[in-house]
Design a protein around this motif. Structure first.
Motif, PDB file in Angstrom:
ATOM      1  N   CYS A  75      16.401   0.306  23.995  1.00  0.00           N
ATOM      2  CA  CYS A  75      17.597   0.948  23.449  1.00  0.00           C
ATOM      3  C   CYS A  75      17.265   2.412  23.192  1.00  0.00           C
ATOM      4  O   CYS A  75      16.141   2.850  23.423  1.00  0.00           O
ATOM      5  N   LEU A  76      18.254   3.147  22.716  1.00  0.00           N
ATOM      6  CA  LEU A  76      18.052   4.555  22.380  1.00  0.00           C
ATOM      7  C   LEU A  76      18.074   4.722  20.877  1.00  0.00           C
ATOM      8  O   LEU A  76      18.589   3.864  20.152  1.00  0.00           O
ATOM      9  N   ILE A  77      17.521   5.828  20.413  1.00  0.00           N
ATOM     10  CA  ILE A  77      17.638   6.201  19.012  1.00  0.00           C
ATOM     11  C   ILE A  77      18.165   7.627  18.936  1.00  0.00           C
ATOM     12  O   ILE A  77      17.872   8.452  19.793  1.00  0.00           O
ATOM     13  N   ALA A  78      18.958   7.863  17.928  1.00  0.00           N
ATOM     14  CA  ALA A  78      19.466   9.209  17.652  1.00  0.00           C
ATOM     15  C   ALA A  78      19.136   9.527  16.202  1.00  0.00           C
ATOM     16  O   ALA A  78      19.148   8.649  15.340  1.00  0.00           O
ATOM     17  N   TYR A  79      18.813  10.788  15.969  1.00  0.00           N
ATOM     18  CA  TYR A  79      18.484  11.206  14.616  1.00  0.00           C
ATOM     19  C   TYR A  79      18.681  12.712  14.499  1.00  0.00           C
ATOM     20  O   TYR A  79      18.833  13.418  15.489  1.00  0.00           O
ATOM     21  N   ASP A  80      18.657  13.180  13.255  1.00  0.00           N
ATOM     22  CA  ASP A  80      18.861  14.604  12.975  1.00  0.00           C
ATOM     23  C   ASP A  80      17.582  15.384  13.228  1.00  0.00           C
ATOM     24  O   ASP A  80      16.479  14.836  13.217  1.00  0.00           O
ATOM     25  N   GLU A  81      17.750  16.669  13.456  1.00  0.00           N
ATOM     26  CA  GLU A  81      16.618  17.565  13.751  1.00  0.00           C
ATOM     27  C   GLU A  81      15.542  17.555  12.653  1.00  0.00           C
ATOM     28  O   GLU A  81      14.356  17.464  12.966  1.00  0.00           O
ATOM     29  N   PRO A  82      15.892  17.628  11.354  1.00  0.00           N
ATOM     30  CA  PRO A  82      14.837  17.612  10.342  1.00  0.00           C
ATOM     31  C   PRO A  82      13.989  16.333  10.350  1.00  0.00           C
ATOM     32  O   PRO A  82      12.810  16.368   9.998  1.00  0.00           O
ATOM     33  N   TYR A  83      14.563  15.211  10.775  1.00  0.00           N
ATOM     34  CA  TYR A  83      13.780  13.973  10.831  1.00  0.00           C
ATOM     35  C   TYR A  83      12.680  14.064  11.883  1.00  0.00           C
ATOM     36  O   TYR A  83      11.646  13.405  11.762  1.00  0.00           O
ATOM     37  N   PHE A  84      12.879  14.893  12.904  1.00  0.00           N
ATOM     38  CA  PHE A  84      11.859  15.044  13.942  1.00  0.00           C
ATOM     39  C   PHE A  84      10.509  15.421  13.339  1.00  0.00           C
ATOM     40  O   PHE A  84       9.472  14.900  13.750  1.00  0.00           O
ATOM     41  N   ASP A  85      10.517  16.323  12.360  1.00  0.00           N
ATOM     42  CA  ASP A  85       9.258  16.747  11.738  1.00  0.00           C
ATOM     43  C   ASP A  85       8.551  15.578  11.064  1.00  0.00           C
ATOM     44  O   ASP A  85       7.330  15.430  11.162  1.00  0.00           O
ATOM     45  N   LEU A  86       9.309  14.729  10.377  1.00  0.00           N
ATOM     46  CA  LEU A  86       8.725  13.550   9.737  1.00  0.00           C
ATOM     47  C   LEU A  86       8.186  12.579  10.782  1.00  0.00           C
ATOM     48  O   LEU A  86       7.097  12.018  10.633  1.00  0.00           O
ATOM     49  N   LEU A  87       8.941  12.376  11.839  1.00  0.00           N
ATOM     50  CA  LEU A  87       8.525  11.491  12.921  1.00  0.00           C
ATOM     51  C   LEU A  87       7.255  12.019  13.589  1.00  0.00           C
ATOM     52  O   LEU A  87       6.319  11.260  13.858  1.00  0.00           O
ATOM     53  N   PHE A  88       7.222  13.318  13.826  1.00  0.00           N
ATOM     54  CA  PHE A  88       6.053  13.939  14.453  1.00  0.00           C
ATOM     55  C   PHE A  88       4.797  13.696  13.615  1.00  0.00           C
ATOM     56  O   PHE A  88       3.750  13.320  14.143  1.00  0.00           O
ATOM     57  N   GLU A  89       4.901  13.892  12.296  1.00  0.00           N
ATOM     58  CA  GLU A  89       3.762  13.665  11.406  1.00  0.00           C
ATOM     59  C   GLU A  89       3.314  12.210  11.458  1.00  0.00           C
ATOM     60  O   GLU A  89       2.118  11.918  11.536  1.00  0.00           O
ATOM     61  N   ARG A  90       4.261  11.292  11.403  1.00  0.00           N
ATOM     62  CA  ARG A  90       3.944   9.864  11.411  1.00  0.00           C
ATOM     63  C   ARG A  90       3.249   9.461  12.716  1.00  0.00           C
ATOM     64  O   ARG A  90       2.241   8.763  12.708  1.00  0.00           O
ATOM     65  N   LEU A  91       3.793   9.924  13.842  1.00  0.00           N
ATOM     66  CA  LEU A  91       3.201   9.592  15.135  1.00  0.00           C
ATOM     67  C   LEU A  91       1.829  10.238  15.311  1.00  0.00           C
ATOM     68  O   LEU A  91       0.912   9.619  15.852  1.00  0.00           O
ATOM     69  N   SER A  92       1.683  11.478  14.845  1.00  0.00           N
ATOM     70  CA  SER A  92       0.376  12.155  14.933  1.00  0.00           C
ATOM     71  C   SER A  92      -0.679  11.392  14.145  1.00  0.00           C
ATOM     72  O   SER A  92      -1.802  11.194  14.608  1.00  0.00           O
ATOM     73  N   SER A  93      -0.306  10.949  12.963  1.00  0.00           N
ATOM     74  CA  SER A  93      -1.238  10.185  12.133  1.00  0.00           C
ATOM     75  C   SER A  93      -1.616   8.873  12.819  1.00  0.00           C
ATOM     76  O   SER A  93      -2.796   8.485  12.829  1.00  0.00           O
ATOM     77  N   ARG A  94      -0.643   8.201  13.393  1.00  0.00           N
ATOM     78  CA  ARG A  94      -0.924   6.949  14.093  1.00  0.00           C
ATOM     79  C   ARG A  94      -1.819   7.200  15.310  1.00  0.00           C
ATOM     80  O   ARG A  94      -2.740   6.435  15.587  1.00  0.00           O
ATOM     81  N   ALA A  95      -1.552   8.280  16.035  1.00  0.00           N
ATOM     82  CA  ALA A  95      -2.369   8.614  17.208  1.00  0.00           C
ATOM     83  C   ALA A  95      -3.825   8.849  16.809  1.00  0.00           C
ATOM     84  O   ALA A  95      -4.747   8.462  17.526  1.00  0.00           O
ATOM     85  N   GLU A  96      -4.043   9.485  15.663  1.00  0.00           N
ATOM     86  CA  GLU A  96      -5.401   9.718  15.172  1.00  0.00           C
ATOM     87  C   GLU A  96      -6.041   8.422  14.671  1.00  0.00           C
ATOM     88  O   GLU A  96      -7.235   8.189  14.877  1.00  0.00           O
ATOM     89  N   THR A  97      -5.262   7.580  14.029  1.00  0.00           N
ATOM     90  CA  THR A  97      -5.783   6.311  13.515  1.00  0.00           C
ATOM     91  C   THR A  97      -6.312   5.441  14.638  1.00  0.00           C
ATOM     92  O   THR A  97      -7.322   4.767  14.492  1.00  0.00           O
ATOM     93  N   PHE A  98      -5.634   5.476  15.758  1.00  0.00           N
ATOM     94  CA  PHE A  98      -6.034   4.649  16.894  1.00  0.00           C
ATOM     95  C   PHE A  98      -6.811   5.464  17.938  1.00  0.00           C
ATOM     96  O   PHE A  98      -6.658   5.261  19.135  1.00  0.00           O
ATOM     97  N   ALA A  99      -7.646   6.369  17.447  1.00  0.00           N
ATOM     98  CA  ALA A  99      -8.457   7.216  18.331  1.00  0.00           C
ATOM     99  C   ALA A  99      -9.419   6.360  19.144  1.00  0.00           C
ATOM    100  O   ALA A  99      -9.851   5.292  18.702  1.00  0.00           O
ATOM    101  N   GLY A 100      -9.739   6.859  20.299  1.00  0.00           N
ATOM    102  CA  GLY A 100     -10.670   6.170  21.185  1.00  0.00           C
ATOM    103  C   GLY A 100     -12.111   6.296  20.717  1.00  0.00           C
ATOM    104  O   GLY A 100     -12.406   6.907  19.683  1.00  0.00           O
ATOM    105  N   ALA A 101     -12.998   5.750  21.510  1.00  0.00           N
ATOM    106  CA  ALA A 101     -14.420   5.715  21.170  1.00  0.00           C
ATOM    107  C   ALA A 101     -15.007   7.113  20.984  1.00  0.00           C
ATOM    108  O   ALA A 101     -15.943   7.303  20.208  1.00  0.00           O
ATOM    109  N   ARG A 102     -14.469   8.116  21.678  1.00  0.00           N
ATOM    110  CA  ARG A 102     -14.989   9.483  21.557  1.00  0.00           C
ATOM    111  C   ARG A 102     -14.173  10.317  20.570  1.00  0.00           C
ATOM    112  O   ARG A 102     -14.316  11.519  20.505  1.00  0.00           O
TER     113      ARG A 102
END
Length: 169
Positions: free
Chosen positions: A56-83
């Motif tokens: 499905c699709l999601i729609a949201y307001d521009e200010p929420y993008f910043d919150l989403l970006f932070e959340r996804l960045s944190s998750r990306a770091e949490t699941f970092a690879g072996a290096r």
């Protein structure tokens, strides 16, 4: 600015040019959350993207993008690879396909071709809008009704709106 959560549902027709209207209650929340003066062109911009796990699709307001970006960045770091490298697919799936869309005072916008195709929302078909707090989900009704994990209340709302509009899938 205090954000309001998205709540409410609606079934909208998608015309032959791919135009569809955001239901009024959800549109009002998008405008309020934009941080811009309500009922102005600047308040009538949203981000439309693919859901990171459902078809499905999601729609949201521009200010929420910043919150989403932070959340996804944190998750990306949490699941970092072996290096220690961040999991780039988390950002690709969560942000990559997003597009800014402008909508008119009645909530109409043009559904981007790729995103519509990805979610199965077709021209001369229907889009089911469902507010889920931080975002608005937009579903092809058949895809939602066939989804094995979608909550029954959500499916029931979709069936109700299809029936009200005498739409047979």
């Amino acid at each position: 600015m205090a954000r309001s959560g998205y709540r409410g549902v609606g079934l909208q027709m998608v015309d032959d040019k791919g135009r569809v209207a955001i239901p009024a209650a959800l549109r009002a929340t998008l405008e309020k959350n934009s941080g811009q003066p309500v009922d102005t062109k600047d308040s009538r911009v949203a981000i439309l993207s693919a859901h990171e796990s459902d078809r499905c699709l999601i729609a949201y307001d521009e200010p929420y993008f910043d919150l989403l970006f932070e959340r996804l960045s944190s998750r990306a770091e949490t699941f970092a690879g072996a290096r220690g490298e961040a999991d780039s697919n988390i950002m690709r799936e969560g942000i990559g396909p997003g597009e800014n869309i402008a909508f008119d005072p009645s909530g109409r916008f043009i559904l981007p071709g790729f995103l519509g195709e990805h979610a199965g929302v077709k021209k001369q078909g229907y889009a089911f809008f469902y507010g889920v707090g931080n975002v608005i989900e937009i579903w092809d009704p058949r895809t939602l009704l066939d989804h094995p994990k979608a909550p029954e209340i959500m499916k029931s709302a979709c069936r109700y709106h299809l029936s009200e509009k005498k739409v047979v899938l």
